[in-house]
Design a protein around this motif. Sequence first.
Motif, mmCIF file in Angstrom:
data_model
loop_
_atom_site.group_PDB
_atom_site.id
_atom_site.type_symbol
_atom_site.label_atom_id
_atom_site.label_comp_id
_atom_site.label_asym_id
_atom_site.label_seq_id
_atom_site.Cartn_x
_atom_site.Cartn_y
_atom_site.Cartn_z
ATOM 1 N N VAL A 163 -10.676 -8.955 2.938
ATOM 2 C CA VAL A 163 -10.519 -8.770 1.498
ATOM 3 C C VAL A 163 -9.472 -7.684 1.278
ATOM 4 O O VAL A 163 -9.603 -6.574 1.795
ATOM 5 N N THR A 164 -8.443 -8.016 0.535
ATOM 6 C CA THR A 164 -7.355 -7.076 0.267
ATOM 7 C C THR A 164 -7.329 -6.742 -1.217
ATOM 8 O O THR A 164 -7.295 -7.640 -2.064
ATOM 9 N N ALA A 165 -7.371 -5.462 -1.532
ATOM 10 C CA ALA A 165 -7.319 -4.973 -2.912
ATOM 11 C C ALA A 165 -5.979 -4.272 -3.117
ATOM 12 O O ALA A 165 -5.706 -3.250 -2.479
ATOM 13 N N THR A 166 -5.164 -4.831 -4.001
ATOM 14 C CA THR A 166 -3.814 -4.315 -4.233
ATOM 15 C C THR A 166 -3.711 -3.730 -5.634
ATOM 16 O O THR A 166 -4.143 -4.356 -6.609
ATOM 17 N N LEU A 167 -3.160 -2.538 -5.722
ATOM 18 C CA LEU A 167 -2.950 -1.907 -7.022
ATOM 19 C C LEU A 167 -1.732 -2.553 -7.686
ATOM 20 O O LEU A 167 -0.630 -2.503 -7.135
ATOM 21 N N TYR A 225 -1.705 8.314 -1.758
ATOM 22 C CA TYR A 225 -2.347 7.483 -2.777
ATOM 23 C C TYR A 225 -2.183 6.028 -2.349
ATOM 24 O O TYR A 225 -1.092 5.492 -2.388
ATOM 25 N N PRO A 226 -3.253 5.362 -1.962
ATOM 26 C CA PRO A 226 -3.119 3.990 -1.459
ATOM 27 C C PRO A 226 -2.700 3.015 -2.555
ATOM 28 O O PRO A 226 -3.144 3.120 -3.700
ATOM 29 N N VAL A 227 -1.859 2.083 -2.186
ATOM 30 C CA VAL A 227 -1.519 0.975 -3.068
ATOM 31 C C VAL A 227 -2.230 -0.304 -2.625
ATOM 32 O O VAL A 227 -2.225 -1.300 -3.341
ATOM 33 N N LYS A 228 -2.846 -0.234 -1.450
ATOM 34 C CA LYS A 228 -3.566 -1.404 -0.947
ATOM 35 C C LYS A 228 -4.686 -0.953 -0.020
ATOM 36 O O LYS A 228 -4.516 -0.023 0.762
ATOM 37 N N HIS A 241 -6.314 1.756 4.673
ATOM 38 C CA HIS A 241 -5.670 2.259 3.464
ATOM 39 C C HIS A 241 -4.157 2.272 3.684
ATOM 40 O O HIS A 241 -3.675 2.855 4.661
ATOM 41 N N TRP A 242 -3.439 1.644 2.774
ATOM 42 C CA TRP A 242 -1.989 1.527 2.858
ATOM 43 C C TRP A 242 -1.340 2.218 1.672
ATOM 44 O O TRP A 242 -1.816 2.114 0.549
ATOM 45 N N ALA A 292 9.523 -5.004 5.853
ATOM 46 C CA ALA A 292 8.642 -4.312 6.788
ATOM 47 C C ALA A 292 8.279 -2.918 6.286
ATOM 48 O O ALA A 292 7.218 -2.400 6.592
ATOM 49 N N GLN A 293 9.187 -2.304 5.502
ATOM 50 C CA GLN A 293 8.957 -0.948 5.026
ATOM 51 C C GLN A 293 8.254 -0.904 3.678
ATOM 52 O O GLN A 293 8.112 0.150 3.087
ATOM 53 N N ALA A 294 7.797 -2.063 3.172
ATOM 54 C CA ALA A 294 7.183 -2.103 1.853
ATOM 55 C C ALA A 294 5.911 -1.263 1.792
ATOM 56 O O ALA A 294 5.616 -0.652 0.775
ATOM 57 N N GLU A 295 5.150 -1.224 2.884
ATOM 58 C CA GLU A 295 3.898 -0.478 2.924
ATOM 59 C C GLU A 295 3.736 0.159 4.285
ATOM 60 O O GLU A 295 4.380 -0.251 5.249
ATOM 61 N N ARG A 296 2.855 1.165 4.361
ATOM 62 C CA ARG A 296 2.594 1.802 5.642
ATOM 63 C C ARG A 296 1.138 2.230 5.715
ATOM 64 O O ARG A 296 0.537 2.641 4.724
ATOM 65 N N LEU A 297 0.586 2.112 6.874
ATOM 66 C CA LEU A 297 -0.811 2.437 7.093
ATOM 67 C C LEU A 297 -0.990 3.947 7.164
ATOM 68 O O LEU A 297 -0.285 4.627 7.902
ATOM 69 N N ILE A 298 -1.930 4.488 6.365
ATOM 70 C CA ILE A 298 -2.175 5.925 6.383
ATOM 71 C C ILE A 298 -3.553 6.262 6.939
ATOM 72 O O ILE A 298 -3.782 7.375 7.392
ATOM 73 N N SER A 299 -4.482 5.312 6.898
ATOM 74 C CA SER A 299 -5.818 5.586 7.412
ATOM 75 C C SER A 299 -6.476 4.294 7.862
ATOM 76 O O SER A 299 -6.367 3.267 7.201
ATOM 77 N N LEU A 300 -7.143 4.361 8.991
ATOM 78 C CA LEU A 300 -7.877 3.216 9.531
ATOM 79 C C LEU A 300 -9.266 3.690 9.944
ATOM 80 O O LEU A 300 -9.408 4.579 10.787
ATOM 81 N N VAL A 301 -10.306 3.128 9.320
ATOM 82 C CA VAL A 301 -11.695 3.433 9.645
ATOM 83 C C VAL A 301 -12.297 2.228 10.356
ATOM 84 O O VAL A 301 -12.172 1.100 9.877
ATOM 85 N N GLU A 302 -12.948 2.468 11.486
ATOM 86 C CA GLU A 302 -13.557 1.385 12.259
ATOM 87 C C GLU A 302 -15.030 1.674 12.497
ATOM 88 O O GLU A 302 -15.404 2.789 12.869
#
Length: 354
Positions: free
Chosen positions: A223-227, A248-251, A276-277, A293-303
């Motif tokens: 499930v992807t939530a996009t601002l 501030y995540p955009v996705k 969080h992207w 490729a540079q449109a978004e970047r990963l800032i946090s990954l919780v597993e």
Amino acid sequence: MKIDRYNRLISDSKSAKGFTACFTRRRGGSKWIVLLCLCVVFLTFSALDWQITVADTPHSETEAAPDPSDQAAVLENEEAAKKLLRRVIFQLASGPAFESKVRQRVWTTGREVVGVGTYEQSGHTTGQFNFQMTMHDGEGKHTLQQMSDGRLAWTRSEVAGEISLRRVDVARLDEWSAASLRENALPLRVRVGGWIELLEQIQPEHQLQIASGRLQGQPVWVVTATLPESKQNEVMQTSGREEWPTLYPVKVSVVISKVGNKESGFGKFMPLRIEHWSRAMDEPAESEAEEVAQAERLISLVELYSIRQIAPPPIERFRFENRDAEVNFTNETDRYLKRFGVSVAELAPIKHYR
């Protein structure tokens, strides 16, 4: 499983806001960043100057999203995503007791920071859970503990030696909201803190999509939530900033298990990872492919991993023992009353202790 690699991107920011939490301390007269990006909505955000670098990291393999030109398909897909998230939230609140290990990876100041912790809950709509996370920045240890016994929910954080305490009287939320709750609605005490609050927070003001995929060979939903761009513009206007806030995540993407134990069914609808992207840095791309490729970047990954069903622990496991008597706590009950839209007639203001 396919492995997608992300470009290393560097960006500057002077504020942070959103799902991630950031902390600062001073060193040698200048701000030195201590990142404790724990995707828990109890925490506040600090103004700071820093850089983020996104390292290579694996991502789940997913199907293509619906064609944006097919509005009927997009709306149907979004409704399916909402229903799935509601099912996941209900499962977390009302399902059996379980425990898991938690790992968080954050990319900041040109390096990767890793936090490890545990999560345990009693389930069965008790609202009882215990989440603990520890991060090391190379020079110190920073911790977060969030727990609730179904009566009081506490958040304790210690960053660079500074301790913060927050409390929510969740039992009183239930008392005050009893008359206004819809039939079959979850009681408010289970919606404060933990994964439930995090999942509920990504739904408002976001456009949702759902896709099927595989994570390490296991079938999953993503499930992807996009601002939306309109909301992103509002953020820029209200903040008065010229640059997008770095954290501030955009996705937000939530990977959810499709399968459970063959005998008990446990594990189905369990969130396995939360990504969080944010926006990529504003830097000219040498090609159209690089720009995409540079449109978004990963800032946090919780597993979440090593997930297993357990017998409900005794309530003592979820009671917070305050060993910081000298630290005043902040009572955030009234903030949650406003968030849930609970109106309490002639209710005396709740005191804030700082």
